[in-house]
Write an enzyme that holds these catalytic residues in place. Structure first.
Site, PDB file in Angstrom:
ATOM      1  N   HIS A 184       0.811  -1.216   0.000  1.00 15.03           N
ATOM      2  CA  HIS A 184       0.000   0.000   0.000  1.00 15.03           C
ATOM      3  C   HIS A 184       0.851   1.276   0.000  1.00 15.03           C
ATOM      4  CE1 HIS A 184       0.364  -0.325   4.517  1.00 15.03           C
ATOM      5  NE2 HIS A 184       0.412   0.985   4.402  1.00 15.03           N
TER       6      HIS A 184
ATOM      7  N   ASP B  88       0.088  -7.597   1.133  1.00 12.31           N
ATOM      8  CA  ASP B  88       0.585  -6.245   1.416  1.00 12.31           C
ATOM      9  C   ASP B  88       2.110  -6.193   1.438  1.00 12.31           C
ATOM     10  OD1 ASP B  88       0.154  -3.524   1.734  1.00 12.31           O
ATOM     11  OD2 ASP B  88       0.232  -3.625   3.920  1.00 12.31           O
TER      12      ASP B  88
ATOM     13  N   SER C 262       4.513   2.332   8.155  1.00  6.00           N
ATOM     14  CA  SER C 262       4.196   1.211   7.268  1.00  6.00           C
ATOM     15  C   SER C 262       5.369   0.917   6.338  1.00  6.00           C
ATOM     16  CB  SER C 262       2.954   1.526   6.433  1.00  6.00           C
ATOM     17  OG  SER C 262       1.806   1.535   7.217  1.00  6.00           O
TER      18      SER C 262
END
Length: 334
Positions: free
Chosen positions: A70, A101, A182
């Protein structure tokens, strides 16, 4: 006074943890994105607008980088890896898998700082871990100490654009994972990466999640061998059914994958796909996949991911109240 062991780990780990910046030509920007950036447009030396980014970490001296899918989901954007203010590299996205992911990037370089990778199958509940990343997009090399507070967690992860994906088999940790973290690494006390930070629970304190590093190691091996990640492909869009969905929609099955379009005017079955060739139709409910029942706990995506390309799969279908059987031959996802 004894030195903190984290201080030693920081010196070893931080040089390999990087910032990823996404930039895009202004004419290519979505109108809503442009309007949101217009009052605070950040342009690079090419006149491109900065549209986002996150963290990542280098895993080889020749420049392979792990991050989250992402973080690099815009395939039209250009990505720059920043090791420090004097060392910036153009990055190529080699793979971007939204089912897990996980994304793998490559930068051109030699003798780069990199993180050793541990065997994430050996991670234990309660062991100490450290989360590292570029918190809030401006505080690089932010470290937080915690423990593994849960194993094999499943979550529905959302990004800022409300895009979601179902992730399974995650580590849960109370080491802080903030916006911007992230793609950064989750580290053990030996300074080895055991996971990739992926998500947090905003309405809770100290609940974050990381993808086990062995998943990314597997992807990297495929890239080195084939130049890409090979994934089996069925070619349908669907929703997983549970009792509530079945009741609300008057369905005759409490479990399974209901083939249904996401957008008006868009077919849920990809033309020319294995599903299309096998004659699957909208509103079919796929009940089982090679005799394995499809449920929320055993979703179609997971069954697909464990299958091999070019294999025959028997499907049990509920269509207009009748049970039928179909055989599909899985193909490679392009």
């Amino acid at each position: 006074m004894n030195q903190s062991p984290v201080k030693k780990i920081a010196k070893k780990v931080c040089p390999a943890v990087i910032t990823i910046v996404a930039s895009k030509d202004i004419p290519k920007l979505d109108a809503s994105v442009f309007l949101s950036l217009k009052s605070n447009l950040d342009l690079n030396h090419k006149g491109q607008a900065k549209i986002g980014g996150g963290s990542g970490f280098i895993v080889s001296k020749n420049g392979y980088v792990f991050t989250c899918a992402h973080v690099v989901k815009d395939l039209e954007a250009d990505y720059t890896v920043i090791i420090d203010p004097k060392h910036k590299y153009k990055a190529k996205v080699l793979s971007c898998d939204f089912l897990t992911d996980i994304a793998i990037l490559k930068i051109k370089g030699s003798n780069l700082p990199y993180l050793p990778l541990a065997d994430s199958d050996k991670v234990e509940l309660g062991q100490y871990v450290i989360s590292v990343g570029n918190s809030l997009g401006e505080y690089e090399d932010t470290m937080s100490l915690g423990i593994i507070s849960g194993l094999s967690r499943s979550i529905k992860a959302y990004d800022n654009e409300n895009f979601h994906t179902d992730l399974k088999g995650l580590f849960q940790t109370d080491a802080a994972i903030n916006n911007g973290n992230s793609g950064g690494p989750l580290i053990n006390i030996k300074g080895e990466a055991i996971g990739i930070n992926t998500a947090m629970i905003e309405k809770a304190q100290n609940i974050g999640f990381a993808i086990p590093i062995n998943c990314a190691i597997k992807d990297l091996k495929e890239i080195k061998k084939h130049g890409k990640i090979k994934r089996p492909y069925l070619g349908v869009k669907y929703i997983l059914i549970d009792k509530n969905i079945a009741k609300e929609n008057n369905l005759k099955a409490d479990d399974g994958a209901l083939i249904v379009r996401e957008k008006y005017g868009e077919s849920p079955i990809v033309k020319g796909s294995p599903a299309d060739k096998a004659g699957l139709k909208e509103y079919d409910i796929i009940l089982s996949f090679n005799n394995k029942l499809i449920t929320k706990e055993n979703p179609l995506t997971e069954l697909l991911s464990k299958s091999k390309i070019n294999t025959k799969i028997d499907l049990k279908i509920l269509r207009k109240g009748s049970i039928i059987k179909k055989t599909v031959i899985l193909e490679e996802k392009k």
